[in-house]
Design a protein around this motif. Sequence first.
Motif, PDB file in Angstrom:
ATOM      1  N   HIS A 183       0.820  -1.220   0.000  1.00 32.73           N
ATOM      2  CA  HIS A 183       0.000   0.000   0.000  1.00 32.73           C
ATOM      3  C   HIS A 183       0.851   1.266   0.000  1.00 32.73           C
ATOM      4  O   HIS A 183       0.693   2.139  -0.824  1.00 32.73           O
ATOM      5  CB  HIS A 183      -0.961   0.019   1.191  1.00 32.73           C
ATOM      6  N   ASP A 184       1.717   1.380   0.997  1.00 36.27           N
ATOM      7  CA  ASP A 184       2.668   2.491   1.000  1.00 36.27           C
ATOM      8  C   ASP A 184       3.783   2.226   1.993  1.00 36.27           C
ATOM      9  O   ASP A 184       3.747   1.224   2.715  1.00 36.27           O
ATOM     10  CB  ASP A 184       1.981   3.840   1.235  1.00 36.27           C
ATOM     11  N   GLU A 185       4.764   3.098   2.012  1.00 35.08           N
ATOM     12  CA  GLU A 185       5.952   2.847   2.829  1.00 35.08           C
ATOM     13  C   GLU A 185       5.661   2.869   4.326  1.00 35.08           C
ATOM     14  O   GLU A 185       6.453   2.398   5.121  1.00 35.08           O
ATOM     15  CB  GLU A 185       7.045   3.877   2.487  1.00 35.08           C
ATOM     16  N   LEU A 186       4.513   3.448   4.674  1.00 32.73           N
ATOM     17  CA  LEU A 186       4.132   3.497   6.089  1.00 32.73           C
ATOM     18  C   LEU A 186       3.249   2.321   6.494  1.00 32.73           C
ATOM     19  O   LEU A 186       2.880   2.182   7.655  1.00 32.73           O
ATOM     20  CB  LEU A 186       3.403   4.805   6.399  1.00 32.73           C
ATOM     21  N   ALA A 187       2.879   1.482   5.520  1.00 34.19           N
ATOM     22  CA  ALA A 187       2.031   0.333   5.852  1.00 34.19           C
ATOM     23  C   ALA A 187       2.800  -0.640   6.731  1.00 34.19           C
ATOM     24  O   ALA A 187       4.031  -0.676   6.694  1.00 34.19           O
ATOM     25  CB  ALA A 187       1.563  -0.363   4.578  1.00 34.19           C
ATOM     26  N   SER A 188       2.063  -1.409   7.530  1.00 35.02           N
ATOM     27  CA  SER A 188       2.723  -2.345   8.448  1.00 35.02           C
ATOM     28  C   SER A 188       2.184  -3.759   8.255  1.00 35.02           C
ATOM     29  O   SER A 188       0.979  -3.962   8.121  1.00 35.02           O
ATOM     30  CB  SER A 188       2.491  -1.895   9.890  1.00 35.02           C
ATOM     31  N   ALA A 189       3.092  -4.731   8.217  1.00 30.29           N
ATOM     32  CA  ALA A 189       2.713  -6.141   8.091  1.00 30.29           C
ATOM     33  C   ALA A 189       3.404  -6.919   9.192  1.00 30.29           C
ATOM     34  O   ALA A 189       4.632  -6.897   9.301  1.00 30.29           O
ATOM     35  CB  ALA A 189       3.123  -6.671   6.723  1.00 30.29           C
ATOM     36  N   ILE A 190       2.616  -7.580  10.029  1.00 33.74           N
ATOM     37  CA  ILE A 190       3.170  -8.290  11.189  1.00 33.74           C
ATOM     38  C   ILE A 190       2.608  -9.709  11.233  1.00 33.74           C
ATOM     39  O   ILE A 190       1.399  -9.903  11.090  1.00 33.74           O
ATOM     40  CB  ILE A 190       2.810  -7.556  12.512  1.00 33.74           C
ATOM     41  N   LEU A 191       3.497 -10.671  11.413  1.00 31.36           N
ATOM     42  CA  LEU A 191       3.069 -12.043  11.675  1.00 31.36           C
ATOM     43  C   LEU A 191       3.405 -12.373  13.117  1.00 31.36           C
ATOM     44  O   LEU A 191       4.521 -12.100  13.569  1.00 31.36           O
ATOM     45  CB  LEU A 191       3.814 -13.013  10.736  1.00 31.36           C
ATOM     46  N   ILE A 192       2.471 -12.931  13.831  1.00 29.91           N
ATOM     47  CA  ILE A 192       2.790 -13.492  15.162  1.00 29.91           C
ATOM     48  C   ILE A 192       2.517 -14.987  15.083  1.00 29.91           C
ATOM     49  O   ILE A 192       1.396 -15.400  14.746  1.00 29.91           O
ATOM     50  CB  ILE A 192       1.948 -12.859  16.290  1.00 29.91           C
ATOM     51  N   THR A 193       3.514 -15.758  15.363  1.00 31.19           N
ATOM     52  CA  THR A 193       3.349 -17.213  15.260  1.00 31.19           C
ATOM     53  C   THR A 193       3.924 -17.900  16.488  1.00 31.19           C
ATOM     54  O   THR A 193       4.788 -17.360  17.177  1.00 31.19           O
ATOM     55  CB  THR A 193       4.022 -17.762  13.982  1.00 31.19           C
ATOM     56  N   THR A 194       3.446 -19.089  16.743  1.00 33.79           N
ATOM     57  CA  THR A 194       3.940 -19.882  17.873  1.00 33.79           C
ATOM     58  C   THR A 194       5.061 -20.814  17.426  1.00 33.79           C
ATOM     59  O   THR A 194       5.634 -21.510  18.246  1.00 33.79           O
ATOM     60  CB  THR A 194       2.776 -20.722  18.449  1.00 33.79           C
ATOM     61  N   SER A 195       5.382 -20.830  16.130  1.00 33.83           N
ATOM     62  CA  SER A 195       6.379 -21.782  15.609  1.00 33.83           C
ATOM     63  C   SER A 195       7.549 -21.056  14.954  1.00 33.83           C
ATOM     64  O   SER A 195       7.381 -20.333  13.973  1.00 33.83           O
ATOM     65  CB  SER A 195       5.691 -22.700  14.589  1.00 33.83           C
TER      66      SER A 195
END
Lengths: 432, 432
Positions: free
Chosen positions: B262-274
Amino acid sequence: MRIVKLTKETTKNILENMLKRSPSQYGEYESRVQAIIQNIKGNGDEALFSYTKQFDKADINASNVKVTDGEFEEAYKAVDPALLDVIRKALVNIESYHELQKQNSWFKSTPQGTMLGQKITPLEKVGVYVPGGKAVYPSSVLMNIMPAKVAGVDKIIMTTPCNAEGKVNPAVLVAAKEAGADEVYKAGGAQAIAALAFGTESIPKVDKIVGPGNIYVALAKKAVYGHVSIDSIAGPSEILVLADETANPRYVAADLLSQAEHDELASAILITTSEDFAKKVSEEVEGFVQILERKAIIQKSLDNFGYILVAEDMDEAIDTANEIASEHLEIVTANPFEVMTKIRNAGAIFIGEYSCEPLGDYFAGPNHILPTNGTAKFFSPLSVDDFVKKSSIIYYSREALQPIHKDIEQFAKCEQLTAHANSIAVRFEGEE
Amino acid sequence: MRIVKLTKETTKNILENMLKRSPSQYGEYESRVQAIIQNIKGNGDEALFSYTKQFDKADINASNVKVTDGEFEEAYKAVDPALLDVIRKALVNIESYHELQKQNSWFKSTPQGTMLGQKITPLEKVGVYVPGGKAVYPSSVLMNIMPAKVAGVDKIIMTTPCNAEGKVNPAVLVAAKEAGADEVYKAGGAQAIAALAFGTESIPKVDKIVGPGNIYVALAKKAVYGHVSIDSIAGPSEILVLADETANPRYVAADLLSQAEHDELASAILITTSEDFAKKVSEEVEGFVQILERKAIIQKSLDNFGYILVAEDMDEAIDTANEIASEHLEIVTANPFEVMTKIRNAGAIFIGEYSCEPLGDYFAGPNHILPTNGTAKFFSPLSVDDFVKKSSIIYYSREALQPIHKDIEQFAKCEQLTAHANSIAVRFEGEE
């Protein structure tokens, strides 16, 4: 009260006059409020207690900023038992009305394996601001806290200024406890709003701030809006009565005055189809004003923002009521329910001769925190909805996504968002 | 993507980092926006057209500010038929989901002669702002207009900037017409917001303004808030994926990237238990980034606001998701519905492997205008509720008021509002 024939011109002038009640020269206040907010944000308790010393003349620190059980006990001893009795009676009605506002989470599913829905979650922490000063309104404490309580808010945190001895008004404390406040802190003004919005060592950060206040409080709320949520910004009170010749002029006069006594900026307007009735109400008003305690305020409010308007017919009266969009609207006509169906804009609608505005202020159950100054065109009474938020729920099975996956990819490509298209496409790789 | 062990400290740092995306140095912009608003308020069309000349380089006047039927026809000829086709398919779903949000007016009556209720009324006029520039999102036009349409708003007025030739993007016009905009005006920036808030000779004053925009638009909306209503102020987009080892790393990687583009300020986070899954996702991300068109933006967004967090267990993962309160939350675990019940804070919740975020952006039906940057703690997705307001209804008969009239008088007297007490008392004069 002045009697004026209703025309388009009259309405326009009245609307312009009423809007003058909104403060517009914010300049100087705004920079002071911004400075207070930045100071609280940066220095927390230290800044907060220093403002409390400066503005409230009280020595407050981390050890006495929170109202103790002992102080609540003292407050219970200090209030008139008659007040406690009516608070408890009113709370039964306020709670049961607000229970009716509660919405359920819902979903709709299909056998193809889809589920769409809306999940309702109460806010976690809410701040309720209660102003100090001479005019103390325990009823407003009830009306601010109860919808949050009914919504299921985990923690209701109240702040209110204390006096120079560090004491909070006992009626306010009793109302807070009865309505269900979890914690009460001694803090007032813009500094209290900033403390609730950003948190300090002593005062927890909240998700939403509600409650009325002076110009500093209003500007601080507007400034922190977005960082937290706020309720709408309160303005001076108003009543508009729609009446025909079947109404009782003495009752209508008394109701107009019940709003006019709030403050000099309050507005009381009667729109009637009968000139004869208009004169009778005006006479009754003159009579009452002489004997009422807040005579001076009432007279100024009537001179500035009081009108008796004579309309050609009920349709014209209704149109004007919709344009003014009053906080309180009383309908006292031969067929008040019929008139109600034609009302688009009003905070609360009081129907018939015995549904006078103070019934709503104190007792019936609906919230008395209502949109003012024409904002009933787009704002609503404070309600349980103000203390919950929604999350959309989206579930599609593989079988449900498969037949539409090309459409979604197409839409994403049209918007040049190819990573969006890829997120769909990757799930059907190697399928063609 | 960086892989980080989840601790309280990590979460705190991420939250602080994400909040940096909110602009805080408003100073210079604010005074320029205020000047624009005052100019539009005072000089109407003349000021508006002069700003359009200055900022959009277009010669717009009262005769060509409104998009004509002819211009709509041209737009229909200019757009890709495939886009029109998916717009129509998507609208069916968007409309039917929003229909489910409609609330009824309600009342509760008692045989003693009381009626309390809540009347729902659609707003009369709503303004929808659609930004111009290179990134054109017809899907956002649909999502802004449809809830207003379903709510029953009388007039939906859209404004959007035109290019130097006075033309509006055809995809935007087609989306507006299909969704049900009543009028479209060529106006952009803070001047368009001011025109909608106060009205000009050409552009009608509205009750509420919705839609995203740049910093000038956002500040103008905040400045006119209270005079009209606004939707919440939009920030950069976010996705948070909660996944265990049962999830498909390739799908999850693709979904993270769909937000990052979307843009340079967009955020993508994964939280995983593995930890093993974390590594696989990171590898898939590296692979995809190389082949995606918006690689440069994606890389910056991932470097600044992208994280793969490894949690001890699902409870810790869920707690962190609730703290971050993401705009979009995907749950890809063995029991995603179970996890969903524990989510307090998220704009939209996507459940299971095939419910990827672009499905919600374009097609499923729920609104894609969602609270960003942690505001899902207190704000909700755009909905039909945003385009209606409520009025309380209060009716009491004489028989119902009689037994409680002394209580109300008592409460009013405790608040020193004797004209309030009088309004009740006058109805029972001479009865004792």
